[in-house]
Design a protein around this motif. Structure first.
Motif, PDB file in Angstrom:
ATOM      1  N   GLN A  88       0.821  -1.207   0.000  1.00 43.55           N
ATOM      2  CA  GLN A  88       0.000   0.000   0.000  1.00 43.55           C
ATOM      3  C   GLN A  88       0.857   1.259   0.000  1.00 43.55           C
ATOM      4  OE1 GLN A  88      -0.610   2.075   3.085  1.00 43.55           O
ATOM      5  NE2 GLN A  88      -1.686   3.538   1.764  1.00 43.55           N
TER       6      GLN A  88
ATOM      7  N   TYR B 236       3.649  -4.419   2.295  1.00 52.49           N
ATOM      8  CA  TYR B 236       2.849  -3.679   3.276  1.00 52.49           C
ATOM      9  C   TYR B 236       1.374  -3.845   2.896  1.00 52.49           C
ATOM     10  CZ  TYR B 236       1.609   0.064   6.534  1.00 52.49           C
ATOM     11  OH  TYR B 236       1.086   0.793   7.577  1.00 52.49           O
TER      12      TYR B 236
ATOM     13  N   VAL C 132      -2.583  -4.025   2.801  1.00 54.90           N
ATOM     14  CA  VAL C 132      -3.688  -3.307   3.436  1.00 54.90           C
ATOM     15  C   VAL C 132      -4.985  -3.706   2.740  1.00 54.90           C
ATOM     16  CG1 VAL C 132      -4.732  -1.033   3.857  1.00 54.90           C
ATOM     17  CG2 VAL C 132      -2.271  -1.360   4.183  1.00 54.90           C
TER      18      VAL C 132
ATOM     19  N   MET D 274      -4.921  -4.450   8.364  1.00 55.34           N
ATOM     20  CA  MET D 274      -3.725  -5.181   7.957  1.00 55.34           C
ATOM     21  C   MET D 274      -3.847  -6.599   8.504  1.00 55.34           C
ATOM     22  SD  MET D 274      -0.638  -2.383   8.318  1.00 55.34           S
ATOM     23  CE  MET D 274       0.476  -3.440   7.392  1.00 55.34           C
TER      24      MET D 274
ATOM     25  N   TYR E 204       5.353  -9.924   6.179  1.00 56.40           N
ATOM     26  CA  TYR E 204       4.050 -10.295   5.627  1.00 56.40           C
ATOM     27  C   TYR E 204       4.156 -11.213   4.406  1.00 56.40           C
ATOM     28  CZ  TYR E 204       2.535  -6.357   8.484  1.00 56.40           C
ATOM     29  OH  TYR E 204       2.282  -5.517   9.523  1.00 56.40           O
TER      30      TYR E 204
END
Length: 566
Positions: A389, A406, A408, A452, A480
């Protein structure tokens, strides 16, 4: 009278010249004109048939078929990418119905494509049958008689007649012609001896394999058309989206979409289980100009048939998996966030890994969650998932990289009737908000839910909670890489004619090579007597079509034949 026209020219408008004075002509004073006979229905049918079965028409139809197949590569097809068709309708609500009216999403089964296909099939058959008959007659026919004037033909050359000691000119000429016939036979020519005005000659021809190759090419093309049609009638194509860790069973009910051939029997499906163990994606990370470009996708699967023996296999974009008489193709992939919805008491009313459809190269994706039971009223959520994101200058979210750096998830929540209780089929990838109340996002004044992996948010109005599950809870904070499952879109094909298509394709290639590289030639050798009584050997050739090597071939044979006999 036009002085540039011959005196006997008649363009159909001048009086015809009859035999008596009452019709037309010099003394008749008539006004008869030349008229063409009326064809009539039978004549027009015969004319149409001859036009359809001409080789020029067959080539034109072949080109037209290739052009007609182009739209199938420009827009998604229901037979191979139904999800893509759904997305196309969502992205192009005005254009898609117009294209659908022209069967652009079903190109290869459309009426206009089938018409060109059938016309090409009939045209090729109509071309091949008479040409095969003519070719067989030519193979049985004798080589043509030696022309009287070989000097008018290609490669014409003369050589002195070698006369051995103690032999007459007549005997030497006969021996030379006999030797020419033997040498031409060894070179693969069909040979015939002729005698014209006391001059012995040999006529030879070869290259009928060229026409044989041409016929094989066109016959094999018919074979490809026929076997493709048969394979389409008895085969099937089905699609299924499988999330990592989930399985697909090769049964009719398990397909997301299924397109059987006209004669396919669903009971003939070979049962087997295909489990998606993982989907590995490799992206460009070194070249800044191509950052994030996909390099490779590999679906790791486990296949288990009725024998109970599981086997690990892989499927790549251009490397389909052949298993239990089906071909499994990897069409696409994306992310499937695992979403859990709980009621106000904390009871789970929905949990699933929902495939989100990618919208751009960085895999910004859209998905829909429908909670039909367990709450006071039905809920629908339109989600946007961003693997990496970032925030644009306008304040809107976007993804800057297709891998999970990242991640989202944002959700716009709707409450009301989802429209599924009436029994009307709806797509799992779309949500019709008509008649529903929007609770977050848009003009509601309430921010969209932003999550998240591992985070939970409250649903508006105390309706419960929604959780974006972390598929890799053991990962350290901020990592992640495996937090969101991926899905793979598989296309499963069964085509019983694949082997025959390969055979006919090889025959097409072989026939084309033969027809291109085997020259069709005729060659003559004659012992010609000159006015002064001398005898010379004349050589000449004739080619059907372009043959740049004909002159050289005639000269080489003349040198080899006229050399002294040891």
């Amino acid at each position: 009278m036009d002085p540039l026209r011959p005196s006997d020219y008649d363009d159909g408008t001048t009086p015809s010249r009859g035999a008596s004075g009452d019709g037309g002509g010099p003394g008749g004073g008539g006004d008869a004109t030349v008229t063409s006979p009326r064809l009539g229905p039978v004549g027009w049918l015969r004319f149409a048939w001859r036009q359809l079965t001409s080789m020029r028409t067959a080539l034109l139809l072949l080109l037209l078929l290739a052009i007609a197949a182009v739209p199938g590569s420009l827009v998604p097809q229901r037979s191979s990418d139904p999800n893509g068709v759904t997305q196309y309708f969502a992205s192009n609500p005005d254009l898609a119905p117009v294209l659908d009216n022209f069967q652009m999403f079903d190109v290869y089964t459309s009426a206009w494509f089938s018409a060109v296909y059938l016309l090409l099939f009939v045209s090729l058959i109509g071309c091949i049958i008479p040409r095969t008959k003519h070719h067989l007659e030519a193979l049985r026919a004798r080589p043509p008689r030696t022309p009287a004037r070989l000097s008018r033909l290609a490669g014409y050359t003369e050589r002195a007649l070698p006369v051995p000691e103690g032999s007459s000119v007549e005997a030497a000429a006969e021996a030379a012609i006999a030797r020419a016939a033997t040498q031409l036979k060894k070179a693969g020519y069909r040979v015939e001896r002729y005698e014209l005005r006391g001059e012995a000659s040999v006529s030879a021809e070869r290259g009928y394999l060229r026409e044989t190759g041409n016929l094989v090419f066109h016959t094999a093309l018919i074979g490809v058309l026929a076997t493709v049609a048969i394979g389409g009638g008895f085969g099937f194509a089905g699609q299924r989206v499988v999330v990592e860790g989930q399985s697909f069973v090769n049964t009719l009910a398990a397909f997301d979409s299924f397109n059987p051939g006209r004669f396919f029997d669903p009971t003939s499906l070979e049962p087997y289980r295909l489990t998606l163990d993982g989907l590995d994606a490799v992206y460009e990370t070194q070249n800044p100009d191509a950052l994030g470009q996909p390099i490779d996708f590999t679906a790791r699967v486990t296949v288990q048939g009725s024998d109970g023996e599981p086997a690990a296999r892989t499927v790549k974009v251009n490397e389909p998996l052949r298993v239990y008489d089906t071909d499994v193709y990897l069409l696409g992939n994306g992310y499937a966030p695992t979403i859990t919805v709980r009621d106000p008491d904390g009871e789970i009313v929905f949990t699933d890994s929902v495939p989100f459809l990618p919208q751009d190269k960085n895999l910004t994706s859209i998905g829909v969650v429908k909670v039909t039971d367990g709450l006071d009223e039905q809920l629908g959520m339109v989600g946007f998932f961003y693997p990496t994101q970032t925030t644009l200058s306008s304040g809107a979210f976007a993804s800057s990289y297709p891998d999970l750096v990242y991640p989202v998830l944002t959700l716009n929540v709707y409450a009301g009737d989802l429209g599924i209780n009436e029994g009307t089929p709806t797509s799992v990838y779309t949500l019709d908000p008509t008649g529903m109340e929007q609770l977050t996002g848009g003009k509601t004044g309430v921010d969209s839910l932003e999550l998240m992996p591992g985070e939970t948010a409250d649903l508006p109005g105390g309706r419960g909670t929604v959780t974006f599950e972390n598929a890799d809870p053991d990962a350290a904070g901020g990592e992640y890489a495996k937090s969101v499952p991926r899905f793979a879109s598989f296309d499963i094909h069964h085509d019983p004619s694949q082997g025959w298509v390969l055979v006919f394709a090889l025959l097409i290639l072989a026939g084309l090579m033969v027809s291109l590289f085997v020259p069709r030639r005729r060659l003559w050798v004659k012992a010609a007597t000159r006015a002064d009584g001398t005898v010379v050997l004349e050589y000449a050739g004739l080619a059907r079509g372009e043959d740049p090597g004909l002159d050289r071939a005639v000269a080489e044979f003349a040198d080899a034949h006229a050399s002294p006999v040891e």
